[in-house]
Write an enzyme that holds these catalytic residues in place. Structure first.
Site, PDB file in Angstrom:
ATOM      1  CE  LYS A 119      36.870  37.910  50.756  1.00 29.54           C
ATOM      2  NZ  LYS A 119      35.904  39.008  50.900  1.00 29.54           N
ATOM      3  CG  ASP A 149      39.105  40.732  52.138  1.00 28.40           C
ATOM      4  OD1 ASP A 149      39.685  41.816  52.328  1.00 28.40           O
ATOM      5  OD2 ASP A 149      37.963  40.480  52.591  1.00 28.40           O
ATOM      6  CE  LYS A 190      38.115  37.347  54.679  1.00 28.41           C
ATOM      7  NZ  LYS A 190      37.761  38.777  54.639  1.00 28.41           N
ATOM      8  CE  LYS A 240      31.585  42.652  53.201  1.00 29.27           C
ATOM      9  NZ  LYS A 240      32.738  42.683  54.131  1.00 29.27           N
ATOM     10  CD  GLU A 275      37.206  42.116  49.808  1.00 27.62           C
ATOM     11  OE1 GLU A 275      37.279  41.014  49.208  1.00 27.62           O
ATOM     12  OE2 GLU A 275      36.328  42.358  50.653  1.00 27.62           O
ATOM     13  CG  ASP A 324      34.788  44.960  52.527  1.00 27.19           C
ATOM     14  OD1 ASP A 324      33.777  45.596  52.848  1.00 27.19           O
ATOM     15  OD2 ASP A 324      35.035  43.833  53.011  1.00 27.19           O
ATOM     16  CB  SER A 359      35.192  34.363  51.883  1.00 26.77           C
ATOM     17  OG  SER A 359      36.198  34.975  52.643  1.00 26.77           O
ATOM     18  N   GLY A 382      29.863  39.572  51.780  1.00 24.34           N
ATOM     19  CA  GLY A 382      29.130  38.778  52.761  1.00 24.34           C
ATOM     20  C   GLY A 382      29.650  39.035  54.156  1.00 24.34           C
TER      21      GLY A 382
END
Ligand code: SMG
Ligand code: MG
Length: 366
Positions: free
Chosen positions: A156, A184, A158, A258, A209, A234, A130, A286
Site C-alpha cells: 500500500k 491510501d 501513501k 480498525k 483508500e 477507513d 503500508s 493498522g
C-alpha cells in the site's frame, strides 16, 4: 494501570497527514480477578488522523471512562464495557483500549484465545505493508523492493496531491502488474480532483483508500461512480451502522476495519458479520501497533470476511524491539496466536524500559 510508552520507529513514516518518528503509546494494564489484561490505545500523538490523540485519550479514560466502569459492581464482562461507556460521545480509541483490556483479562482467565472468541477461522493471516511517502522515487522503489523481497503479499502506498501518478507509474514499471498494489490518501483530495484521480485507474489498483474527507460519504458515492478503481473507506467508518450506510449509498465497495476507529473489537466483529453477510470484502487496518495491539488485530483478521491482506506487518516493520514476542513474517503471513487472550506475553522488563509515565488507578470491585 495506565502507561505511556515512547517507542522509536525504525524509520520515519510520512503520510499526507504528517511524519511519525516515534510511537507514543498508551497502554491499559488491567488487573482482573484472575488474570492481567492488556489493551492498546491506537490514538496518535496529534489529532490529525482522527480527533483523538494520546493526551486526550489518557484524560478521557482517567476522568470519564474508567469512573463509569468502576461504578459497576462485581466482575465486569467485556460485552458490558461499550454499553457502560455509551453516554460518552466519540473517543472510540480510548473506549477500545479499555474493552480490549477487560476482554484480554476475561479470556486469559477462561483459557480461550481472542481469535476463537471472535470467531476466527484461520491459523495465519495474509500480511500487507503500508509504505510512507519518500523523498524520491528511487527511495520508494528501494523500499518497495525490500518489502517484496521480504514476502509481503501486497503493497500500500501513501499518496497525496503531487505524489500519486508518478510514483505509481514508477512502481508498476519496475515491479509489473502482478504486484497487488493499493493506495491510501488519508482524506487528502476533494471531489474536484475526480478527473485527476481517474488517472489512477490505469494502474489496476486493488483499491483507493479514503480519498475524501471523513464526513463526506455522499462525495465518496459520487467519486465511486466516476472511477473504475474500487473505493475503500477507513476514517469515515466509525461504527457498523455507518459502514452499512456507506455501502448502501455506494460510497465504498471495500472496508478497512480498525477496532479503535469503531469503538472496540466487539463492534468490529459486528461490522464484520454485517459485511460478510453482504459479501463486502474486508481487511484489517493498522495504527503502528506494538505486539499487544497487533495480536488483537491478527486475531480479528482471522475472521472469514477478512479476504484481503491487512496492514498487519511483522513487528520489525516498525520496531527494533517489540514489547511482546515479535510477530514474524512467514511466507507472507503472520501466525494467529492460539494461547489464552491475546496469546502473547507482554515483556514487563522491556515495557518498563520504554515507559515514560505510569498511573496506578485503583479498581474498586465491591
Ligand atoms: O500499522 O502498518 C500500520 C500502519 C498502516 O498506513 C497505515 N495506517 O490510514 O491506514 C491508515 C494509516 C493510519 C496511521 S498513519 C497516520
Ligand atoms: Mg488509511
Amino acid at each position: 494501570m495506565l502507561r505511556r510508552l515512547a517507542m522509536p520507529l525504525v524509520s520515519p513514516f510520512r503520510t499526507s497527514l504528517g511524519v511519525e518518528a516515534a510511537r507514543d503509546v498508551l497502554l491499559v494494564q488491567m488487573e482482573g480477578p484472575d488474570a492481567v489484561g492488556w489493551g492498546e490505545c491506537v490514538a496518535m500523538s496529534e489529532p490529525l488522523y482522527s480527533p483523538e490523540y494520546v493526551e486526550g485519550a489518557h484524560a478521557v479514560i482517567r476522568s470519564h471512562l474508567l469512573p463509569r466502569l468502576q461504578r459497576r459492581r462485581g466482575q465486569l464482562l467485556a460485552d458490558e464495557v461499550a454499553p457502560l461507556l455509551s453516554a460518552v460521545k466519540g473517543h472510540q480509541m480510548a473506549k477500545t483500549a479499555l474493552e480490549a483490556a477487560v476482554l484480554d483479562a476475561d479470556l486469559r482467565a477462561a483459557g480461550v484465545s481472542m481469535a476463537s472468541h471472535l470467531g476466527g477461522v484461520r491459523d495465519r493471516v495474509g500480511a500487507g505493508v503500508s509504505v510512507g511517502i519518500t523523498a524520491t522515487i528511487d527511495d520508494l522503489l528501494e523500499t518497495v523492493a525490500g518489502h517484496v523481497e521480504a514476502g509481503y503479499l501486497r503493497i500500500k502506498l501513501k499518496v497525496e496531491p503531487g505524489w500519486d501518478v508518478e510514483p505509481l507509474r514508477a512502481v508498476r514499471e519496475h515491479f509489473g502488474y502482478g504486484l497487488a498494489l493499493q493506495v491510501d490518501a488519508n482524506a487528502a483530495y476533494t471531489l474536484g480532483d475526480a478527473g485527476h484521480l481517474s488517472k489512477l485507474d490505469e494502474f489496476e489498483l486493488v483499491l483507493l483508500e479514503q480519498p475524501l474527507r471523513d464526513d463526506d460519504i455522499s462525495g465518496h458515492a459520487v467519486l465511486a461512480r466516476k472511477l473504475r478503481t474500487p473505493i475503500c473507506l477507513d476514517e469515515s467508518i466509525t461504527s457498523a451502522a455507518v459502514a452499512l450506510d456507506a455501502i448502501d449509498r455506494g460510497a465504498c465497495a471495500i472496508i478497512n476495519v480498525k477496532a479503535g476507529r469503531v469503538g472496540g473489537y466487539l463492534e468490529a466483529k459486528k461490522l464484520h458479520d454485517c459485511c460478510f453477510e453482504r459479501g463486502v470484502p474486508l481487511w484489517c487496518g493498522g495504527m503502528l501497533e506494538t505486539g499487544i495491539g497487533r495480536a488483537a488485530n491478527v486475531a480479528l483478521a482471522s475472521l472469514p470476511g477478512f479476504t484481503l491482506p491487512g496492514d498487519i506487518s511483522a513487528s520489525d516493520r516498525y520496531f527494533r524491539r517489540d514489547i511482546t514476542e515479535p510477530f514474524v513474517l512467514r511466507a507472507g503471513h503472520l501466525v494467529v496466536p492460539q494461547g489464552p487472550g491475546l496469546g502473547v506475553t507482554p515483556d514487563l522488563e522491556v515495557i518498563d524500559e520504554v515507559t515514560t509515565f505510569k498511573e496506578e488507578i485503583i479498581w474498586q470491585v465491591t
